[in-house]
Write an enzyme that holds these catalytic residues in place. Structure first.
Site, PDB file in Angstrom:
ATOM      1  N   TYR A  21       0.758  -0.998   0.192  1.00 28.70           N
ATOM      2  CA  TYR A  21      -0.237   0.323   0.077  1.00 28.70           C
ATOM      3  C   TYR A  21       0.770   1.173   0.119  1.00 28.70           C
ATOM      4  CZ  TYR A  21      -2.626   3.443   1.131  1.00 28.70           C
ATOM      5  OH  TYR A  21      -4.211   4.824   1.412  1.00 28.70           O
ATOM      6  N   GLU A  55      -3.779   7.301  -3.130  1.00 32.24           N
ATOM      7  CA  GLU A  55      -4.010   5.887  -2.819  1.00 32.24           C
ATOM      8  C   GLU A  55      -3.039   5.089  -4.500  1.00 32.24           C
ATOM      9  OE1 GLU A  55      -6.395   4.498   0.383  1.00 32.24           O
ATOM     10  OE2 GLU A  55      -7.417   4.514  -1.948  1.00 32.24           O
TER      11      GLU A  55
END
Ligand code: GDP
Ligand code: MN
Length: 389
Positions: A109, A197
């Site tokens: 991530y 993101e």
């Protein structure tokens, strides 16, 4: 303002972030042609909606033949995709992204946000990327890495390498991850983003890193200087009431309560929502009609607020400075005449020409419930709802 995954990837590619080859398709033939052009043996068909969690809702599917590309596209386009982020009504899928599939060895991530506490762009990263990152953040917050960026220096090389090492990357991957972080940071800063993101940032064949999913949202108040980003706006993904409101110069944000709010001034609108909540009511919206609200603007405000079927009562809170209460009162009466308004309306007027405004409401014969101050108004609107329940 949010944009789609395929748009985010296109943007990030321009800044040097490695993303899979792919294109957006609007129908089945389109999808098959794109897959054929891309070549290879496996493709990913991804529903393009402004909501995440698609993997869990069947909005990300790996196809092993052109036939399957067609089939999955056909099954997605035109249907309402339900994911953990869409609510039970789902979101209408109008296009899909067709990409070359890659074999994933590990999912990481990588994100950036503006941390309000430190007032800095902050990198958020984790070795536990993929579809359960929200879970990880809740149950195992130590596995989430945070690093604030000093705006005078920018994201420094040593910070990138430190983050990469803590993500468990090694060797060549450290330099690769650092380049991706720098590119993401440049894009974030240059385009006035609020959130960026990459999830998953995947380690694929030979350890190469690639952004398999990407999401960005931008500061609407800065979009006047980013015409390239504004072009990416998809009105189909936005609340119709909010779009209509902005066309009328009204600041409207839909919420999920039942008390419609019509207020002049953003700060007063926030205070009004607080007062309603304090009295155990639930605001249905934020609405700032602005300083010089004309009767037409007040009429539009009513129309937009009443488009929300949950609204069971309306609180009008005006503190007229630049504005005049008599003008607002005329707008209220006009709205009652023009529109079929069935819900009770509590009105609090204060400020310029209040002594002329209140009699106009009274003389109209409409059953406005008058309030003396904000607290009184919030009390009355909640009481009126309780009485009706
Ligand atoms: P989200 O669920 O809306 O965040 O959608 P993602 O694009 O992140 O996809 C969900 C999951 O699908 C990812 O975590 C991956 O495991 C998988 N996925 C996405 N793209 C690919 C791909 O190109 N190849 C493979 N094999 N899996 C993928
Ligand atoms: Mn994702």
């Amino acid at each position: 303002m949010n944009i789609h995954e395929y748009q985010t990837k296109e943007l990030l590619r321009g800044f040097g972030v490695p993303v899979p080859n792919g294109r957006v398709a609007h129908n089945v033939d389109n999808a098959a042609t794109i897959a054929e052009d891309l070549g290879g043996e496996r493709w990913v068909v991804k529903a393009q909606i402004h909501a995440g969690g698609r993997g869990k809702g069947g909005g990300v599917r790996v196809a092993s033949s052109l036939e399957e590309v067609r089939q999955f596209t056909d099954e997605m386009i035109g249907t309402y995709l339900v994911t953990p982020q869409t609510g039970e009504q789902g979101r209408l899928v109008q296009r899909v992204l067709i990409e070359q599939a890659c074999k994933i060895n590990k999912e990481y991530y990588l994100g950036m946000v503006i941390d309000r506490a430190t007032q800095r762009i902050t990198v958020i990263a984790s070795a536990s990327g993929g579809m359960n990152i929200e879970e990880v953040a809740k149950t195992d917050p130590d596995r989430v890495i945070r690093e604030a960026v000093d705006p005078a220096i920018g994201l420094a090389g040593f910070q990138c390498r430190k983050i990469a090492a803590r993500m468990g990357l090694a060797g060549k991957q450290i330099g690769e991850a650092a380049k991706i972080m720098q590119a993401l940071y440049r894009c974030f800063r240059d385009k006035d983003a609020l959130l960026a993101e990459i999830n998953p940032l995947a380690a694929i064949d030979e350890g190469r890193l690639m952004a398999l999913d990407a999401k960005m949202s931008f500061d609407s108040n800065a979009m006047y200087r980013h015409s390239d980003i504004i072009e990416l706006r998809d009105f189909d993904e936005e609340d119709v009431k909010e779009v209509e409101a902005s066309g009328h110069g009204l600041n409207y944000i839909a919420l999920d309560g039942d008390v419609g709010c019509i207020v002049n001034g953003a700060g007063l609108a926030m205070a009004t929502m607080d007062a309603i909540s304090f009295h155990k009511g639930r605001p249905a919206n934020f609405l700032d009609v602005g300083g010089g609200a004309s009767p037409e603007k007040v009429g539009n405000a009513f129309r937009i607020v009443l488009q929300d079927p949950n609204v069971k009562a309306i609180l009008v809170n005006i503190f007229a400075g630049i504005n005049r209460c008599d003008w607002i009162a005329e707008g209220l009466v006009q709205a009652m005449r023009d529109q079929d308004i069935q819900v009770p309306i509590v009105v609090r007027l204060a400020g310029t020409n209040v002594e002329k405004g209140a009699p106009i409401l009274k003389a109209s014969g409409f059953p406005f419930i008058m309030a003396d101050n904000l607290d009184d108004a919030a009390t009355k609107v909640v009481a009126v709802l309780e009485a009706a329940a």
